[in-house]
Write an enzyme that holds these catalytic residues in place. Structure first.
Site, mmCIF file in Angstrom:
data_model
loop_
_atom_site.group_PDB
_atom_site.id
_atom_site.type_symbol
_atom_site.label_atom_id
_atom_site.label_comp_id
_atom_site.label_asym_id
_atom_site.label_seq_id
_atom_site.Cartn_x
_atom_site.Cartn_y
_atom_site.Cartn_z
ATOM 1 N N ASP A 193 13.453 -9.887 -16.962
ATOM 2 C CA ASP A 193 12.358 -9.432 -16.103
ATOM 3 C C ASP A 193 12.908 -9.186 -14.708
ATOM 4 O O ASP A 193 13.966 -9.708 -14.353
ATOM 5 C CB ASP A 193 11.217 -10.461 -16.056
ATOM 6 C CG ASP A 193 9.869 -9.797 -15.751
ATOM 7 O OD1 ASP A 193 9.857 -8.607 -15.374
ATOM 8 O OD2 ASP A 193 8.834 -10.471 -15.887
ATOM 9 N N ASP A 194 12.158 -8.392 -13.904
ATOM 10 C CA ASP A 194 12.666 -8.138 -12.552
ATOM 11 C C ASP A 194 12.526 -9.364 -11.667
ATOM 12 O O ASP A 194 13.347 -9.601 -10.792
ATOM 13 C CB ASP A 194 11.949 -6.929 -11.933
ATOM 14 C CG ASP A 194 10.453 -7.090 -11.935
ATOM 15 O OD1 ASP A 194 9.929 -7.729 -11.027
ATOM 16 O OD2 ASP A 194 9.800 -6.591 -12.874
ATOM 17 N N CYS A 209 0.844 -1.184 0.000
ATOM 18 C CA CYS A 209 0.000 0.000 0.000
ATOM 19 C C CYS A 209 0.882 1.238 0.000
ATOM 20 O O CYS A 209 2.093 1.145 0.187
ATOM 21 C CB CYS A 209 -0.880 0.042 1.249
ATOM 22 S SG CYS A 209 -1.960 -1.391 1.405
ATOM 23 N N TYR A 213 11.067 -4.393 -7.308
ATOM 24 C CA TYR A 213 9.847 -4.293 -8.098
ATOM 25 C C TYR A 213 8.929 -3.133 -7.701
ATOM 26 O O TYR A 213 8.395 -2.448 -8.563
ATOM 27 C CB TYR A 213 9.071 -5.612 -7.987
ATOM 28 C CG TYR A 213 7.692 -5.572 -8.589
ATOM 29 C CD1 TYR A 213 7.526 -5.545 -9.971
ATOM 30 C CD2 TYR A 213 6.555 -5.539 -7.783
ATOM 31 C CE1 TYR A 213 6.258 -5.488 -10.532
ATOM 32 C CE2 TYR A 213 5.285 -5.486 -8.337
ATOM 33 C CZ TYR A 213 5.139 -5.459 -9.708
ATOM 34 O OH TYR A 213 3.896 -5.390 -10.260
ATOM 35 N N THR A 241 9.577 -2.269 -15.197
ATOM 36 C CA THR A 241 10.586 -2.235 -14.139
ATOM 37 C C THR A 241 11.954 -2.702 -14.630
ATOM 38 O O THR A 241 12.981 -2.185 -14.202
ATOM 39 C CB THR A 241 10.140 -3.143 -12.961
ATOM 40 O OG1 THR A 241 8.757 -2.957 -12.771
ATOM 41 C CG2 THR A 241 10.880 -2.826 -11.695
ATOM 42 N N ASN A 272 0.615 0.674 5.940
ATOM 43 C CA ASN A 272 1.219 -0.123 4.871
ATOM 44 C C ASN A 272 2.016 -1.241 5.532
ATOM 45 O O ASN A 272 2.886 -0.960 6.353
ATOM 46 C CB ASN A 272 2.151 0.766 4.025
ATOM 47 C CG ASN A 272 2.992 -0.015 3.032
ATOM 48 O OD1 ASN A 272 4.075 0.413 2.676
ATOM 49 N ND2 ASN A 272 2.522 -1.151 2.579
ATOM 50 N N GLY A 273 1.713 -2.476 5.162
ATOM 51 C CA GLY A 273 2.434 -3.603 5.749
ATOM 52 C C GLY A 273 1.471 -4.707 6.110
ATOM 53 O O GLY A 273 0.341 -4.745 5.619
ATOM 54 N N GLY A 287 -0.635 0.569 -5.017
ATOM 55 C CA GLY A 287 -1.930 -0.058 -4.770
ATOM 56 C C GLY A 287 -3.001 0.552 -5.629
ATOM 57 O O GLY A 287 -3.164 1.769 -5.647
#
Ligand code: AMP
Length: 507
Positions: A367-368, A2, A259, A305, A101-102, A28
């Site tokens: 790709d990442d 988030c 990412y 990314t 966030n978390g 998000g």
């Protein structure tokens, strides 16, 4: 994952909060919310959807006040229903709104405790509501209507003692100010900044946000990252107080650099862009070492990314770098797509190959990361269909073998392609001619080179070592039930129905 933001200004903060949430939208896209304080009342708007869709002029006009917080949600712990959009609110003590966030790893135990011992009611399945109630309970231990910074910090210290996991938090307390704090490991990012108030020479405006880019865009000077275990309190009058409220053991999430975060952000003094450049250099060196007999004609990133990473690899290999895939930036929301079948379809909508860049060539795709492997397999197929002679694949992150418990939406272990598999097997499954992963040591070194003070990283998805020390088989089984595709399908269906009911009864 988030994104969170909080501002104490000398004028209205609604527009700045809105703009910051759009800058943090990559963290998000599921729901967004803002709470401001005006006339000793919370003004709130939150709903499912992108920031641009959630807030209409009428909502913005309602969000009056010089202090407020905002949130964009990416569901991790469970539900995506509109009722779980943040910020959350409790009316006592004072009135507190909070955004997080978390992911708390002991939310279930805390929820039980709150129901039994503190007689508080949690109305959703969100761990953020649990966090808010834990804080409210601790803040309620103060007396009177005054509230000092020290009392707030003491409550935060008691919260740290009870909750476990990853959390970067912003909260506003009616009649008092804005509080922000970060977990003792600093797993999730949080940055503090200020700018001179335009209308008051004697005052600064303060801002906290998940990523520095949000402060840049608003013209705030970045003061520093909120330290792990530190709390920051800014009174409504604009005074800044800070205090260490738990013993720090810094261990930032390495996946932010791989990412999640925007490349123009700095997290814990690390430029996300520079970290990705280093990732490309390390992976390029590994490819040059291990695949020295391999003929590669061209290096092609899987946007977006990995573009910075792929460019470095191309330079090290001395091969051309080409944009072989075009990403549709305007793709709409994918409605209820729980299972693998629908997920497969959506990749084709997102990416398309430019066949001239593939025809007759031996391509190295970069790709990442590879998570479920569904995207990678389809992209390899697309490259072949576009005429590639050989398709090699490189991942800037090591094999992801363990679930994430700290706020990144990752599938359960059994749905991860690298779970219980070695590179050759994964290579076969994604139908590539060769596959190479970054080594974990190299990934850590790539980030640490930007800030040697970071001694350790949160790398559990790669090695299964969970820094909080509380993750056992029971917890992983609980997570498995919550997150596996079937569980998500069931939940999303019932939530869609519930949202519809809510929508019909709302607005
Ligand atoms: P897949 O292996 O099919 O799951 O897809 C891997 C792709 O998803 C990579 O291109 C990553 O950039 C991206 N990715 C990595 N982690 C996440 C995540 N937690 N949520 C959404 N996408 C992710």
């Amino acid at each position: 994952m988030c994104g969170i933001v909080g501002i104490v200004g000398t004028g209205p903060v609604n527009q700045a909060l809105y703009d910051s949430l759009t800058v943090l939208q990559h963290r998000g896209q599921d729901a967004a919310g803002i709470v401001t304080i005006s006339d000793n009342t919370f003004k709130q708007r939150k709903a499912n959807g992108l920031v641009k869709d959630v807030f209409e002029t009428r909502h913005m006009q309602r969000l009056k006040g010089n202090i407020g917080i905002g949130h964009v949600r990416y569901p991790t712990a469970g539900s995506s229903s509109a009722a779980e959009a943040q910020p959350f609110y409790v009316n006592s003590p004072f009135g507190i709104a909070l955004a997080h966030n978390g992911n708390l790893t002991n939310a279930k135990e805390l929820r039980d405790l709150q129901t039994r011992q503190t007689r508080r009611h949690i109305n959703t399945t969100s761990d953020s509501e649990v966090l808010l109630n834990t804080f409210a309970y601790e803040l309620d231990k103060t007396e009177g209507t005054d509230l000092s910074a020290d009392e707030i910090f003491a409550a935060v210290s008691r919260v740290h003692a009870q909750i476990r996991g990853a959390y970067a938090v912003v909260a506003v307390i009616i009649g008092h100010g804005l509080l922000a704090f970060r977990d003792p490991n600093g797993i999730r990012p949080l940055v503090l900044g200020r700018r001179k108030a335009e209308d008051r020479a004697d005052r600064y405006e303060y801002m906290v946000a998940s990523e520095s880019v949000a402060l840049d865009v608003q013209g705030f000077e970045i003061l520093r990252d909120v330290a792990p275990g530190e709390a920051v309190y800014i009174s409504s009058a604009g005074e800044l107080f800070t205090q260490q409220c738990a013993t720090a053991n810094h261990c930032p999430c390495i996946f932010e650099y791989v990412y999640f975060a925007r490349p123009d952000s700095f997290i814990d003094k690390v430029s996300v862009y520079a970290a990705r450049v280093h990732m490309g250099q390390k992976l390029g060196a590994k490819i040059a070492r291990q695949w020295k007999d391999l003929d590669i004609d061209v290096v092609i990133p899987i946007p977006e990314t990995s573009c910075d990473i792929a460019l470095e690899i191309a330079q090290i290999l001395n091969k051309p770098y080409r944009q072989g895939f075009v990403k549709n930036r305007y793709i709409g929301r994918t409605f209820i797509m729980p299972g693998q079948t629908q997920r497969k379809k959506s990749v084709r909508n997102k990416l398309n190959a430019i066949s001239s860049e593939f025809k007759g060539k031996r391509v190295l795709l970069v790709d990442d990361s590879i998570v479920r492997g569904t995207t990678s397999a389809q992209i390899v197929d697309m490259a072949r269909e576009a005429g590639a002679e050989k398709v090699y694949f490189a991942s800037a992150a090591p094999e992801i073998r363990f679930p994430n418990v700290y706020g990144i939406d990752m599938p359960v272990a059994s749905e991860l392609i690298a779970y219980g598999r070695e590179v050759d097997e994964i290579c076969q499954l994604i139908r590539a001619d060769g596959l190479i992963f970054q080594d974990l040591n190299d990934l850590e070194a790539a980030v640490r080179e930007c800030n040697p003070e970071i001694k350790q990283f949160e790398t559990s998805v790669f090695n299964g070592k969970y820094i909080t020390g509380d993750i056992n088989d029971d917890y992983l089984a609980f997570l498995n039930n919550l997150r596996n595709d079937d569980a998500k399908a069931d939940r999303e269906w019932s939530e869609a129905t519930a949202d519809l009911e809510l929508y019909n009864g709302e607005n």
